[in-house]
Design a protein around this motif. Structure first.
Motif, PDB file in Angstrom:
ATOM      1  N   ASP A 183      -8.332   3.808  11.174  1.00 17.72           N
ATOM      2  CA  ASP A 183      -7.680   4.532  11.045  1.00 17.72           C
ATOM      3  C   ASP A 183      -7.022   5.921  12.201  1.00 17.72           C
TER       4      ASP A 183
ATOM      5  N   PRO B 247     -12.141  -3.103   8.559  1.00 21.70           N
ATOM      6  CA  PRO B 247     -10.796  -3.228   9.066  1.00 21.70           C
ATOM      7  C   PRO B 247     -10.996  -2.042  10.751  1.00 21.70           C
TER       8      PRO B 247
ATOM      9  N   LYS C 267       2.657   0.303   9.258  1.00 21.30           N
ATOM     10  CA  LYS C 267       1.495  -0.276   9.762  1.00 21.30           C
ATOM     11  C   LYS C 267       0.714  -1.311   9.531  1.00 21.30           C
ATOM     12  N   ASN C 268       0.678  -1.149   7.934  1.00 14.80           N
ATOM     13  CA  ASN C 268      -0.224  -1.816   7.498  1.00 14.80           C
ATOM     14  C   ASN C 268       0.197  -2.500   6.631  1.00 14.80           C
ATOM     15  N   ASP C 269       1.234  -2.687   6.005  1.00 16.79           N
ATOM     16  CA  ASP C 269       2.362  -3.573   5.465  1.00 16.79           C
ATOM     17  C   ASP C 269       2.686  -4.674   6.112  1.00 16.79           C
TER      18      ASP C 269
ATOM     19  N   ARG D 187       0.669  -1.322  -0.057  1.00 14.78           N
ATOM     20  CA  ARG D 187      -0.046   0.197   0.000  1.00 14.78           C
ATOM     21  C   ARG D 187       0.386   1.005   0.094  1.00 14.78           C
TER      22      ARG D 187
ATOM     23  N   TYR E 186       2.182  -4.561   9.526  1.00 15.26           N
ATOM     24  CA  TYR E 186       2.020  -4.692  10.839  1.00 15.26           C
ATOM     25  C   TYR E 186       2.754  -4.912  11.394  1.00 15.26           C
TER      26      TYR E 186
ATOM     27  N   LEU F 124       1.856   4.317   7.086  1.00 16.50           N
ATOM     28  CA  LEU F 124       1.907   3.693   5.681  1.00 16.50           C
ATOM     29  C   LEU F 124       2.767   1.451   6.106  1.00 16.50           C
TER      30      LEU F 124
ATOM     31  N   THR G 151      -8.463   3.026   3.475  1.00 17.87           N
ATOM     32  CA  THR G 151      -8.701   1.835   4.332  1.00 17.87           C
ATOM     33  C   THR G 151      -9.956   1.335   3.370  1.00 17.87           C
TER      34      THR G 151
END
Length: 169
Positions: free
Chosen positions: A138, A135, A83-85, A3, A87, A80, A151
């Motif tokens: 955020d 999800p 946090k998101n790719d 992302r 974890y 990002l 998201t």
């Protein structure tokens, strides 16, 4: 594609053709020599995002090549990524909120999904959120949950894929 990399490509679409140019030192040097310093910085960052076990990224590059909104953007995509790719940040306690950040509350999230062809309303979003099918938000401010538009887009695309695979059976 991560992302964070996709986010970089929204501002630098020409870098997409160079995402695999880091496979040899000679090719990566040749590619970098054709780009402006800001583009070089974001390409190096994308290379790291796509292959963090083999690529490295030196924060000094940000310090020396970026300022103002571009530095903020670089920090946002780094956030990002972690946090998101990856974890690696499981319990998020911070969030970057900028003028260009687009957050949707629960009702807006439902409206967004409905506008894109899914049968969602606020109560369905609430139910799915309680069941863990949405999800996580955020951002939470005063017990109000917000989701980044990115998201929401990712969730929408996932739901569309599920719907398409159900219809093909």
């Amino acid at each position: 594609m991560k992302r964070a990399t996709k986010e970089i490509l929204t501002f630098f679409p020409n870098l997409k053709n160079h995402l695999n140019d880091n496979e040899s030192a000679m090719l990566s040097d040749e590619t970098l020599s054709t780009l402006m310093s800001m583009e070089q910085t974001f390409l190096k960052l994308a290379w790291f995002f796509e292959n963090p076990d083999k690529e490295n990224f030196n924060l000094e590059t940000l310090y020396k090549t970026l300022e103002d909104e571009w530095l903020e953007f670089a920090l946002e995509v780094i956030d990002l990524f972690f946090k998101n790719d990856t974890y690696l940040i499981k319990n998020q306690t911070t969030s970057f909120v900028t003028e260009k950040s687009t957050y949707l509350n629960q009702s807006q999230f439902a409206d967004y999904l409905k506008e894109h062809g899914l049968t969602y309303n606020r109560s369905k979003v609430n139910t799915y959120m309680k069941r863990g099918k949405l999800p996580g938000p955020d951002l939470v401010v005063g017990n109000t949950k917000y989701w980044l538009i990115a998201t929401c887009e990712n969730y929408l695309h996932g739901e569309i894929e599920i719907s398409n695979s159900d219809n093909s059976i």
